[in-house]
Structures are given as C-alpha cells and as structure tokens.
Design an enzyme around this catalytic site. Structure first.
Site, PDB file in Angstrom:
ATOM      1  N   SER A 290      42.965  36.639  15.426  1.00  0.00           N
ATOM      2  CA  SER A 290      42.682  37.337  14.735  1.00  0.00           C
ATOM      3  C   SER A 290      43.461  38.911  15.285  1.00  0.00           C
ATOM      4  CB  SER A 290      40.725  37.960  14.680  1.00  0.00           C
ATOM      5  OG  SER A 290      40.609  38.757  15.797  1.00  0.00           O
ATOM      6  N   ASP A 291      43.853  39.567  14.160  1.00  0.00           N
ATOM      7  CA  ASP A 291      44.080  41.061  14.978  1.00  0.00           C
ATOM      8  C   ASP A 291      43.324  41.864  15.432  1.00  0.00           C
ATOM      9  OD1 ASP A 291      45.550  42.962  16.237  1.00  0.00           O
ATOM     10  OD2 ASP A 291      45.976  43.508  14.600  1.00  0.00           O
ATOM     11  N   TRP A 292      43.500  42.316  16.854  1.00  0.00           N
ATOM     12  CA  TRP A 292      42.072  43.494  17.900  1.00  0.00           C
ATOM     13  C   TRP A 292      41.379  44.000  16.849  1.00  0.00           C
ATOM     14  CZ3 TRP A 292      40.383  47.770  18.786  1.00  0.00           C
ATOM     15  CH2 TRP A 292      39.813  47.938  20.976  1.00  0.00           C
ATOM     16  N   SER A 294      39.582  43.168  14.433  1.00  0.00           N
ATOM     17  CA  SER A 294      40.053  42.802  12.948  1.00  0.00           C
ATOM     18  C   SER A 294      38.689  42.167  12.598  1.00  0.00           C
ATOM     19  CB  SER A 294      41.587  41.993  12.557  1.00  0.00           C
ATOM     20  OG  SER A 294      41.232  40.538  13.088  1.00  0.00           O
TER      21      SER A 294
END
Ligand code: NOJ
Length: 761
Positions: A290-292, A294
């Site tokens: 996942s993105d930071w 997210s």
C-alpha cells in the site's frame, strides 16, 4: 593432538556444502517455492502477519528503539522504510537486521526500502528530465548507480519507477513521471527497472523495484494531488496501464497502490486492479504494497468505516504489505477468526513477500554491502558515478528556441549571469532527494567561469529565490547586464514547487521573474534563458523576450558542469520533450495522442480571439475544437527539441503497403545533419489508425531512436512495426488490431514528419 578428518567426515562436509549451495548460487524458482512452503509450514499466524508489516522509521524516536527491537525479535516486522539511522546509531541498520536474522523465530531478514527516485547520494536529473533524454540506456545506468549506492547502506528495495502517465503539469508529481506517453514511459520505465534490479536480483548490489502508483494517480482531477481519477476502462488499458504491464513483464518485483480513487474505488482496495488485472491477467508474482497510510486513508475517503474495515478491504483486494499503518497487525488475525479473510489469502500474501526476499537472496546478504565507513566512502559519490550523472544531465536539456543562434555562447563574450537559480545548490537537485545533499552540488556559476574564465562572467542574481518578489536586486542585475555582451538568465522553479503535495494552479514563472526578464530584455542585449523546473511553465511574453530558451529541468548533483558544457557548445543539446508544453494552464489537459474529434482545429479554420469581428453571430471560417485565446496547439509539441545543428528528413520508404496480422512493416527514412556541428537527432515513429470501432488517437508513438550524426552525415533509420503494435481495446474491450488504413510518420516531433500510408488486412 588434533584429530584428522576421516574420509566419511569429508564426504559429509562436502554434502553439506552442496545442499547449501543452491542458496549461494542463483536460486531456481522451484527452490524458492520450496523454501516458501517450508517457512510457511513453521510460521504462526502472528509471524505471518508480521511479514506484511512495513514500518516507517520516521515515526520512531530514540526512546522507541527497545520496543522496535523487541517487535523484530517477536517476528512482528517484515521491513522498514526510509530509515535514517544516523540520528539513532550508525550501526542500527546492521543491529536490527542481526536481531531479525539471529533472534526472530524464523530468522527471516528484514527488507529495507527507500524512495531512491533519481539517485541516492549522487543525484541524477529528475525523472521527467531523464525522460527528455529519450535514452533508455542512460536511465538504466542511472538506476544502476543508485542501486549500487543505496545497497551499500543496506537498502535493497526502492519505491521507483513512478510510471504514472500524466497529462497535467499542474500536478506537482509530474516531475517524478516519465511524461505523457505510454510507449515512451514503458520503454524508459522498464529500463529503470532493469537498472535497479540488475541482471540478478540476488546480486547484493541490486534493488527490488516498485512500480507506482497503481493506478491512475497521474490523472488526479485538476492536478490536485491525491484527488479522484476518472478514467474510462479503454483509456486505462490503452494509456495508463501499458507501462505497468511492460515493467511486470520485465520482472519488476513489486507494485505500490495509489492514494487516489479510480472511478470512485480507492487504489488500495480495488480488486479489479490488484487482483484481476495484475495477478489474473498479467500473472504478476511479486508483492503489492500500500502507499504510506493509504489503508487508513480509506476512512476519510468514506470507503472504510474504521481500521478493521480498512484492513479487510485492503487485504481482500490483494494488498500484501501495509506501509506505515498497523491495521493488518491488529485486525488480520481477528478477520481470519471471523471468516472475513482466509488463512490461504494470508499465506499468499506472505508468499509474495518471501518470494522477493528470497530472490534478493537476503539470507546470504542481509547486511549493508559496504560493511564499514571506509568501504562506503569508496562507493558513494565516486568519480565514476559523478561522471555518469553529468553525462546523464547533458542529455536531458531541451533547446526550445534559439534565434540567431545565440547559443552556444562564445568564450570571447562577456556573460551576465542573472536569475535565482544560477547558484542554487539545493534547488538544482529537484524533488525526492532523501540522501541528496546540496553540499555536494556542482553549480553553474563556477562551471561557467571555468570554461570562459573569471573575467568573462559577471553575476548578479536579481532575485534571491524563485518566488522572490523583492525588486531590490534588479538594479544590480541590470547594471551587470549593461556590462555584458549576452545575458544568461537562469530561473524557473525551486524544487519544492513540484513533488508530492506540491501542485500549482498557476504555472507561470513564480515571483517577480517575468518582470526581471522583461527589464533585462529592455536593455536590448541578447538574452538566453535557462529554465530549471519540475514541469513545463506558462511563458507568456517571456518567450518573446528571450532569444534563446533551454529547459534544464532539475538536473541534479552535476547540473553546473553539464549545463556549462552544453551552453558553450562542447556538446549539442539533445533532449526532446516527453510531454506537450501548454501555452497556459487553461489549456490543460493538452496531449498529442488525443482522440480525433468531429471538428478538428487546423491552422486554417482557427481564428484568434483578437481577430474575430464584433457584432457577428458566427465568425468565419466557423467553429472547431480549439480555445479562442490559446489556439489548438501546445506551445511546443511532444517530442520537440532543437540542437545546434539542423536535420533533414527524406526518402520515407515502407517495406510494403499492406500487412497481415502476423506481419511486420519496416519503415525507413534518411536523416541528414545539414548543419556544421555534430548533433543528436531523435527520429520518432508515429501511426494513426484512420477508422476504428471506437475513435482513435490522431497519433501514437510506436518507436524512436537516438542517433548522433557528424556535420553533413546522413543515416538511414529503419523501424519495425509489428501488426500487434497496432492493437487497442475495441468496442468489446478486447485488445485487437483492426484491419483498415493507417498513416505512418517518421518525425522529429508529434506535429511534423514524413508521412506514408499502409493497410492492415
Ligand atoms: C508516499 C508517496 O506517494 C510514495 O510515492 C512514496 O513512495 C511513499 N510515500 C513512501 O515514502
């Protein structure tokens, strides 16, 4: 007395050596899958969930160290990102890894990841600048340098390449992209993956690459970062996804989900993307992170009720690893107990991560490659790496205007160097530079002095920084200009004006730069302008006021010597635009591969706003798809760029005028350097499918080549165009090449070229 080894003892030792060999030599896929099975069979659910946890170093302080160490010891951490241990303890890297390897239940090494975007300590040009080189080899080599430096410190995973397509220069992260075109981004993005990952991911100097952001992040509405993206499935599949598919085919190890929603579904919980397309259609076997934050951001998105719900949505969509937040740690075991996530799904996610850890051969090479400070010193910012960065920068500069051949500068001219970015060691590095340090930047001013001599260069910045509106430096700048034969204005945007969360609605030159340039132009002295920026800028009258204009992007550590060489003609500029340069922000989105419209604008049917008569109901020659003030063309088209020479395109030839579905067409032309200096041309192959079951783009890039030609030299370039390269997603969303008539060009940019025709049977 020491007992001598007996023969059986020796044989046993040899056998033991042989059984451990597969781990040292390149491991086969079967070995790796076996290792994964073995590990999974021993791991507890808690340990498995631990592998999915990517902890963010920035969240911790010195006081947290004992707790972090204990978490690693308990098998609760899979890796760390963006670690800067120097604030804690220089040896922390190795110490944390030692705990994982020696004290955690299964001894699984940690994976250390970092945003190594355009260099680690030796900073290369921003990705958009690198894309302007149209040189995959340059990008591959730059990524290799970054990998060798970062791995010296123990980093084995980078959050790059960013292969989002963007058609919006307002979006600050356009600086991190490789431009607007799916083909160019596919070729260059793949080269970046190859550079990071090297020939063998198991080599201790290789980094696992991570293609981001899956998917559609670059289409954020209005250029506002993190905003909604609305992309019809055909556009998604034909424009936004091909670079990811190409990188996956090249063996890219991981993929990062996007913060944004795509057609109202967050990228972090979108099974269409991370299950159906990535796994089922493309067969991706690496892991998805996942993105930071997210996962948790799905709560403000209004998509998840709470952390438990967010974990459930992300995990079920195929997000294997959670970056920064800890919803998986808290809720996955519970979700499994309650039947909302299965043990098999958990095993799959862990297997995806272990597969990459094993391919990286972390068990053999868990610790920083450099080992100690002296070894590190030899690797980081070595002369060879700095030379690579300089040569890369030289190839990224795009000459956009050069009236009366003002450039190259001559050494017998006195040059007034003016503008806020001629001596801006931090700004020249650009966005996303974790380890880049301005104290190692080579700036322009000393480099110019070195070439032309101290006495030939006078300097007065005029403005202190790009947004400066204080005119108190204008008088000194004008006085310097008066003393000189030529003005060299070096301006643009500070690095902080692009990058994550740094979008602009007004993309004009910031601060009082336009006013300063206008006053300099009023002196009547020839004026050359170098722009450093992370995006194309709206230039308005400044473009007329400057006799020459060169786009330098943010060129990195070696900006100064690279620019000075090109400005003085030691090298000819050889970059070409990787995106369409808008006349103004109001023209965005403007991109060369737009769909055909029913009323295409042409130079003949377009009337400028100031030429329209008053009091008429309808102006002549009628309506077409354009803007009355900005027209229908960008300021500079995709693929455009000048050199210190001139090129002629002639003798276009097609190997046949009709091809079948399995055939390949060869298209060739002669390119001649008609000037009197050596220069690089980048002939580009474009096609247009004239009639389709859905409307088709007016042009699509299908090939390009960088060729250096001596003065007067001619070369024949030949492109192969397979019928499969003509495929697109048709009305039924199948990827097909439809029979019919095509146009084809070999061209210096998206608006010119020699045109031919052929038919696909
Ligand atoms: C957020 C950014 O969107 C992403 O590109 C980056 O890799 C992560 N933060 C980690 O720093």
């Amino acid at each position: 007395m020491k007992k001598l080894r007996t023969w059986p003892g020796l044989v046993a030792a040899l056998l033991m050596l042989l059984t451990t060999l597969p781990l040292q030599a390149a491991q086969s896929d079967t070995d790796i899958e076996k290792r994964i099975e073995q590990l999974l069979s021993k791991m507890t659910t808690r340990e498995k969930v631990g592998q999915l946890a990517l902890r963010d170093w920035g969240t911790y302080s010195r006081e947290d160290m004992p707790a972090i160490k204990q978490a690693i010891r308990d098998g609760k951490v899979g890796g760390f990102l963006n670690v800067n241990f120097s604030d804690v303890d220089d040896n922390a890297f190795a110490e944390l890894q030692r705990i994982a390897v020696e004290e955690s239940p299964r001894g699984i090494p940690l994976l250390f990841g970092q945003d190594v975007i355009h260099g680690y300590e030796t900073i290369f040009p921003i990705p958009l600048g690198q894309a302007a080189s149209w040189n995959p080899d340059l990008i591959r080599r730059g990524a290799r340098v970054a990998a060798r430096e970062a791995s010296a410190d123990g980093i084995r995973w980078t959050f790059a390449p960013m292969i989002d397509i963007s058609r919006d220069p307002r979006w600050g992260r356009i600086a991190e992209t490789l431009g607007e075109d799916p083909y160019l981004t596919s070729v260059l993005g793949t080269a970046m993956v190859e550079g990071f990952q090297g020939d063998d991911l198991g080599d201790p100097s290789s980094l696992a690459a991570c293609g981001k952001h899956f998917a559609g992040y670059g289409a954020a509405e209005g250029g506002r970062d993190y905003n909604s993206a609305y992309i019809p499935e055909r556009t998604l599949r034909d424009i936004y996804l091909p670079p990811f598919k190409a990188a996956v085919d090249a063996g890219m190890a991981s993929v990062m989900s996007s913060y944004s929603t795509l057609n109202d579904i967050p990228g972090t919980a979108n099974p269409l993307l991370t299950q159906q397309i990535l796994r089922d259609e493309w067969g991706f076997d690496g892991f998805v992170v996942s993105d930071w934050n997210s996962v948790m951001e799905m709560i403000p998105h209004g998509f998840a009720r709470d952390a438990r719900h967010a974990a459930k949505l992300a995990a079920n969509a195929g997000i294997d690893m959670e970056m920064h937040t800890d919803t998986y740690e808290h809720y996955l075991p519970l979700l499994i107990e309650e039947g909302e996530f299965s043990k098999r799904q958990l095993d799959n996610a862990v297997a995806n991560i272990l597969r990459i850890k094993l391919r990286l051969d972390l068990w053999q090479h868990p610790y920083p490659r450099a080992g100690n400070a002296a070894a590190r010193e030899k690797i980081i910012r070595s002369d060879a790496f700095l030379a690579e960065a300089e040569s890369a920068a030289e190839q990224t500069f795009v000459l956009l205007k050069n009236d009366d051949q003002l450039l190259p500068l001559r050494k017998d001219q006195t040059v007034a160097v003016i503008g806020p970015l001629a001596e801006a060691p931090h700004e020249q590095l650009g966005t996303w530079i974790y380890n880049g340090d301005k104290k190692y930047s080579h700036t322009l001013l000393p480099a110019l002095r070195q070439i032309a001599g101290e006495s030939r260069i006078v300097h007065a910045p005029g403005l202190a920084y790009s947004r400066d509106t204080d005119r108190k430096g204008f008088a000194a700048a004008l006085a310097a200009a008066e003393k000189a034969d030529v003005i060299l204005y070096v301006g643009g945007e500070e690095s902080i004006l692009t990058g994550e969360g740094h979008s602009r609605g007004d993309i004009r030159l910031p601060g009082a730069q336009a006013q300063l340039v206008a006053e300099l132009a009023d002196t009547g002295k020839p004026l050359a302008m170098v722009l450093m920026a992370g995006r194309p800028l709206q230039l308005d009258e400044t473009l007329q006021q400057a006799d020459a204009l060169m786009m330098a992007w943010h060129p990195g550590t070696m900006a100064g010597p690279a620019l000075a060489d090109v400005l003085y003609g030691e090298k000819s500029p050889s970059g070409r635009l990787p995106l369409s340069w808008p006349v103004g922000a109001g023209q965005i989105p403007i991109y060369y591969n737009h769909m055909a419209t029913g009323r295409p604008a042409t130079d003949e049917n377009y009337t400028r706003i100031d030429e329209i008569e008053t009091g008429v109901f309808q102006h002549q020659p009628g309506n077409s798809s354009n803007l009355l003030d900005y027209g229908h063309r960008p300021l500079f088209p995709f693929g455009y760029g000048l050199t210190y020479s001139k090129f002629r395109y002639s003798d276009l030839e097609l190997s046949t005028d009709e091809i079948g579905a399995d055939d390949t067409l060869r298209v060739s032309a002669t390119i001649t350097n008609t000037g009197d200096v050596v220069a690089t041309e980048i002939p580009q192959l474009y096609v247009r499918d004239l009639v389709g079951s859905v409307t088709r783009p007016v042009r699509e890039l299908k090939g390009f080549e960088r060729i250096e030609l001596a003065a007067g030299e001619s070369r024949r370039v030949t492109f192969s165009l397979g019928a499969d390269q003509l495929a697109f997603h048709n009305a039924e969303m199948q990827s097909v090449a439809e029979p019919g008539e095509f146009r084809v060009w070999i061209a210096p940019n998206a608006e010119a070229g020699l045109e031919g025709r052929f038919t696909l049977r």
